[in-house]
Design a protein around this motif. Structure first.
Motif, PDB file in Angstrom:
ATOM      1  N   LEU A 198       0.910  -0.944   0.515  1.00  0.00           N
ATOM      2  CA  LEU A 198       0.487  -0.026   0.211  1.00  0.00           C
ATOM      3  C   LEU A 198       0.828   0.980  -0.218  1.00  0.00           C
ATOM      4  CD1 LEU A 198      -2.293  -0.674   2.410  1.00  0.00           C
ATOM      5  CD2 LEU A 198      -2.982  -1.123   0.742  1.00  0.00           C
ATOM      6  N   ARG A 199       0.568   2.066  -1.129  1.00  0.00           N
ATOM      7  CA  ARG A 199       1.690   3.523  -1.371  1.00  0.00           C
ATOM      8  C   ARG A 199       0.347   4.547  -0.880  1.00  0.00           C
ATOM      9  NH1 ARG A 199       5.900   3.061  -5.522  1.00  0.00           N
ATOM     10  NH2 ARG A 199       6.093   5.062  -4.131  1.00  0.00           N
ATOM     11  N   GLY A 200       0.605   5.239  -0.659  1.00  0.00           N
ATOM     12  CA  GLY A 200       0.192   6.673  -0.382  1.00  0.00           C
ATOM     13  C   GLY A 200      -1.631   6.370  -0.328  1.00  0.00           C
ATOM     14  N   GLY A 201      -1.460   7.340   1.094  1.00  0.00           N
ATOM     15  CA  GLY A 201      -2.620   7.975   0.917  1.00  0.00           C
ATOM     16  C   GLY A 201      -3.926   7.223   2.300  1.00  0.00           C
ATOM     17  N   VAL A 214       1.674 -13.135   4.987  1.00  0.00           N
ATOM     18  CA  VAL A 214       2.943 -13.099   4.755  1.00  0.00           C
ATOM     19  C   VAL A 214       3.229 -11.675   4.729  1.00  0.00           C
ATOM     20  CG1 VAL A 214       2.923 -15.779   4.966  1.00  0.00           C
ATOM     21  CG2 VAL A 214       3.997 -14.263   3.297  1.00  0.00           C
ATOM     22  N   GLU A 215       3.689 -11.124   3.655  1.00  0.00           N
ATOM     23  CA  GLU A 215       4.279 -10.072   3.102  1.00  0.00           C
ATOM     24  C   GLU A 215       3.587  -8.516   3.009  1.00  0.00           C
ATOM     25  OE1 GLU A 215       8.169  -8.335   0.147  1.00  0.00           O
ATOM     26  OE2 GLU A 215       7.225 -11.092   0.454  1.00  0.00           O
ATOM     27  N   VAL A 216       3.997  -7.505   4.153  1.00  0.00           N
ATOM     28  CA  VAL A 216       3.501  -6.551   3.740  1.00  0.00           C
ATOM     29  C   VAL A 216       4.485  -5.814   3.818  1.00  0.00           C
ATOM     30  CG1 VAL A 216       2.080  -4.779   5.214  1.00  0.00           C
ATOM     31  CG2 VAL A 216       1.167  -7.401   4.833  1.00  0.00           C
ATOM     32  N   ARG A 239       0.835 -14.628  10.251  1.00  0.00           N
ATOM     33  CA  ARG A 239       1.742 -15.433   9.972  1.00  0.00           C
ATOM     34  C   ARG A 239       2.562 -14.188   8.900  1.00  0.00           C
ATOM     35  NH1 ARG A 239      -1.553 -19.951   6.867  1.00  0.00           N
ATOM     36  NH2 ARG A 239      -3.167 -21.383   8.122  1.00  0.00           N
ATOM     37  N   ILE A 240       2.234 -13.025   9.582  1.00  0.00           N
ATOM     38  CA  ILE A 240       2.821 -12.384   9.030  1.00  0.00           C
ATOM     39  C   ILE A 240       4.559 -12.199   9.203  1.00  0.00           C
ATOM     40  CG2 ILE A 240       3.296 -10.686  10.839  1.00  0.00           C
ATOM     41  CD1 ILE A 240       3.709  -9.343   7.522  1.00  0.00           C
ATOM     42  N   GLU A 241       5.362 -12.299   8.178  1.00  0.00           N
ATOM     43  CA  GLU A 241       6.961 -12.883   7.836  1.00  0.00           C
ATOM     44  C   GLU A 241       7.660 -11.304   7.398  1.00  0.00           C
ATOM     45  OE1 GLU A 241       7.504 -16.314   5.726  1.00  0.00           O
ATOM     46  OE2 GLU A 241       6.106 -17.833   6.457  1.00  0.00           O
ATOM     47  N   ARG A 242       7.565 -10.426   6.743  1.00  0.00           N
ATOM     48  CA  ARG A 242       8.245  -9.539   6.056  1.00  0.00           C
ATOM     49  C   ARG A 242       7.195  -8.473   6.210  1.00  0.00           C
ATOM     50  NH1 ARG A 242      12.643 -10.659   3.219  1.00  0.00           N
ATOM     51  NH2 ARG A 242      12.746  -8.976   2.686  1.00  0.00           N
ATOM     52  N   LEU A 243       8.100  -7.403   7.082  1.00  0.00           N
ATOM     53  CA  LEU A 243       7.044  -5.924   7.234  1.00  0.00           C
ATOM     54  C   LEU A 243       7.630  -5.155   7.262  1.00  0.00           C
ATOM     55  CD1 LEU A 243       4.826  -4.724   7.798  1.00  0.00           C
ATOM     56  CD2 LEU A 243       5.696  -4.690  10.380  1.00  0.00           C
ATOM     57  N   CYS A 265       4.213 -11.310  17.317  1.00  0.00           N
ATOM     58  CA  CYS A 265       4.567 -11.776  15.287  1.00  0.00           C
ATOM     59  C   CYS A 265       5.946 -12.671  14.909  1.00  0.00           C
ATOM     60  CB  CYS A 265       4.931  -9.921  14.188  1.00  0.00           C
ATOM     61  SG  CYS A 265       3.892  -8.930  14.562  1.00  0.00           S
ATOM     62  N   LEU A 266       5.083 -13.876  15.704  1.00  0.00           N
ATOM     63  CA  LEU A 266       5.539 -15.414  16.143  1.00  0.00           C
ATOM     64  C   LEU A 266       6.519 -15.874  14.523  1.00  0.00           C
ATOM     65  CD1 LEU A 266       3.419 -16.790  18.651  1.00  0.00           C
ATOM     66  CD2 LEU A 266       5.191 -15.537  18.588  1.00  0.00           C
ATOM     67  N   CYS A 267       5.523 -14.860  13.367  1.00  0.00           N
ATOM     68  CA  CYS A 267       6.530 -15.325  12.714  1.00  0.00           C
ATOM     69  C   CYS A 267       7.497 -14.565  11.499  1.00  0.00           C
ATOM     70  CB  CYS A 267       5.530 -16.021  11.732  1.00  0.00           C
ATOM     71  SG  CYS A 267       4.188 -17.345  11.866  1.00  0.00           S
ATOM     72  N   LEU A 268       7.536 -12.796  12.583  1.00  0.00           N
ATOM     73  CA  LEU A 268       7.783 -12.093  11.457  1.00  0.00           C
ATOM     74  C   LEU A 268       9.892 -12.310  12.156  1.00  0.00           C
ATOM     75  CD1 LEU A 268       7.892  -9.657  10.179  1.00  0.00           C
ATOM     76  CD2 LEU A 268       7.473  -8.311  12.529  1.00  0.00           C
ATOM     77  N   ASN A 269       9.856 -11.957  10.558  1.00  0.00           N
ATOM     78  CA  ASN A 269      11.856 -12.894  10.358  1.00  0.00           C
ATOM     79  C   ASN A 269      12.403 -11.373   9.689  1.00  0.00           C
ATOM     80  OD1 ASN A 269      11.829 -13.136   7.450  1.00  0.00           O
ATOM     81  ND2 ASN A 269      10.640 -14.871   8.380  1.00  0.00           N
ATOM     82  N   PHE A 270      11.837 -10.422   8.934  1.00  0.00           N
ATOM     83  CA  PHE A 270      12.349  -9.328   8.868  1.00  0.00           C
ATOM     84  C   PHE A 270      11.761  -8.274   8.930  1.00  0.00           C
ATOM     85  CE2 PHE A 270      12.556  -6.234   4.461  1.00  0.00           C
ATOM     86  CZ  PHE A 270      13.721  -6.334   4.682  1.00  0.00           C
ATOM     87  N   LEU A 271      12.091  -6.947   9.438  1.00  0.00           N
ATOM     88  CA  LEU A 271      11.196  -5.854   9.283  1.00  0.00           C
ATOM     89  C   LEU A 271      12.308  -4.455   8.566  1.00  0.00           C
ATOM     90  CD1 LEU A 271       9.150  -4.194  10.570  1.00  0.00           C
ATOM     91  CD2 LEU A 271      10.967  -4.609  12.600  1.00  0.00           C
TER      92      LEU A 271
END
Length: 481
Positions: A198-201, A214-216, A239-243, A265-271
């Motif tokens: 999501l970008r902008g507004g 899994v990726e946002v 299940r988010i892994e990458r944010l 966020c137990l599955c988040l491995n990339f931020l």
């Protein structure tokens, strides 16, 4: 007689060749031999770009008229205004050819918008749809796309209701990218989606039936909207892994987060975050996300500069209070837009001291040089030998300043027994790095570390960071294929 290898190539090989050629280049192959005279009108993937100076409308219409065989992919990129009637005819033709992929990019966003043909919704075999700078007005009998897996729309004029219908009636959607649509509130109901950008507004996004997400990635410009209401959808991302939170998302979310999220966020491995490291509110918001991510292995930080600087002692004291909360799984730390000021150095040192498993550190100095007047951080940290876990260190964007040289010296003195590789790359604009190299050479000779591989990268290959440290561009004008 010598074997004519070109004329006897198998069809799958010739199709592969044509996939790398523009239509203009493909047409030129007709002179190779008699067998090749009509091969260029057979490829299932058609790519059109107006960079060759020819009339786009004439070329597209001519190629579609002559084309013989199935068409799987249609890609059109143009800066010029195209006749809506021509576009309508092209899409109608594609709709009866079981088209799988349609990409229509109007790269000049300042010219008049065009309305995409309603025939688009007859393309029920579509798996990928990408539209830029147009109006999307589907017929009242809209049913979405039964086979669509990827949807990417940028600067498209579309109502909230229509967009929600398209998404909810495309049950196989796996990837959704929505950029600058002028929509503030949106509900996304997509049971198979795994990637969302999501970008902008966007102010409020309601996620419904998105268990596989899994990726946002969220990109929020400074002052555009308040991003705090977007944070509630984190609770629907088990299940988010990458944010990725870019630009001023953290600034907009300041004050809306507790010290720790109610559910980790137990599955988040990339931020990946953009942050003002001299702003306590930004740091506090970032720390909430870090503390709520026990499985985090890779952290990317894009440093933003802020004219309103917090008191350095206040930032240091706040960080010191958090030293007893380690990030036990963090392996990789990447920082861009670094300028060597004390607040930034304190935060990096805090992360290094709090990450016992950290193996790799990458620092990229920003394009805009920040004059460092206070060098007290050097004396605060030069005797700190607690970065013993680092194995790989890469520093890019070097201009040769004394602050940068001392920063590298501190890293070396703190990792002299474990460091395996040190990679340095000057900025493309840097011509004099003698002071840095002299200090570095003297240190390496004094501290015998034969196991360290020292690598210097060509500055001509360096990639400069943009001034706003943004990972994505606002402009559509230069977007091609």
């Amino acid at each position: 007689m010598e074997l004519d290898r070109i004329s006897n190539l198998e069809n799958d090989i010739t199709q592969k060749i044509f996939s790398y050629l523009s239509i203009k280049e493909a047409a030129r192959t007709s002179v190779l031999s008699k067998n090749w005279s009509h091969k260029w009108i057979v490829p299932p993937c058609l790519v059109f770009d107006d960079e060759n100076g020819l009339s786009t409308e004439t070329i597209v219409s001519h190629v579609l008229l002559l084309h013989n065989g199935p068409i799987d992919s249609f890609k059109l990129s143009s800066r010029k205004d195209l006749d809506p009637n021509d576009i309508d005819q092209w899409i109608h033709y594609l709709s009866i050819n079981s088209i799988k992929e349609i990409i229509v990019k109007k790269r000049n966003r300042y010219s008049s918008s065009y309305s995409i043909s309603s025939n688009l919704f007859s393309c029920q075999d579509l798996t990928h749809l990408e539209l830029y700078n147009c109006l999307l007005q589907p017929p009242s009998t809209l049913k979405g796309f039964g086979m669509l897996k990827s949807l990417h729309i940028r600067r498209v004029t579309v109502t909230r209701d229509v967009l929600e219908e398209v998404i909810s009636h495309s049950p196989l959607l796996e990837k959704i990218i929505l950029c600058k649509l002028g929509i503030r509130h949106l509900k996304i109901d997509a049971p198979n989606v795994s990637f969302l950008e999501l970008r902008g507004g966007f102010e409020d996004v309601e996620l419904e039936n998105t268990i596989n997400l899994v990726e946002v990635s969220i990109d929020q410009k400074r002052g555009s909207t308040n991003s705090s209401s977007l944070l509630k959808f984190f609770f629907k991302l088990p299940r988010i892994e990458r944010l990725t939170l870019q630009d001023s998302f953290l600034e907009g979310a300041n004050g809306s987060l507790p010290k720790k999220l109610p559910e980790p966020c137990l599955c988040l491995n990339f931020l990946s975050i953009s942050i003002r490291l001299n702003n306590l509110e930004d740091i506090s918001t970032a720390m909430c996300l870090l503390r709520s991510s026990p499985a985090l292995q890779e952290l990317e930080i894009s440093v933003q500069q802020d004219q309103h600087v917090a008191d350095a002692a206040e930032v240091t004291g706040w960080l010191n209070d958090k030293q007893n909360r380690p990030f036990t799984q963090l392996r990789i730390l990447k920082v861009t837009g670094f300028s060597c000021v004390k607040a930034e150095m304190d935060f990096i040192v805090f992360l290094l001291l709090s990450s016992p498993a950290l193996q790799q550190l990458e620092i990229s100095f920003g394009r805009k040089a920040v004059e460092v007047v206070d060098f007290s951080w050097i004396y605060d940290n030069q005797n700190n030998g607690a970065f013993m876990q680092l194995r790989l260190v890469k520093v890019t964007g070097l201009s040769g300043s004394k602050a940068q040289a001392n920063f590298i010296r501190i890293l070396l003195s703190s990792t002299s027994t474990t460091l395996e590789r040190l990679t340095l790359q000057p900025a493309a604009s840097a011509k004099e790095l003698w002071e840095l190299f002299k200090l570095l050479g003297e240190f390496i000779n004094r501290v015998s570390v034969p196991a360290v591989v020292l690598e210097f990268l060509d500055p001509s290959n360096s990639v400069q960071e943009s001034d706003d440290s943004s990972s994505s561009s606002d402009s559509d004008d230069d977007i091609g294929f």
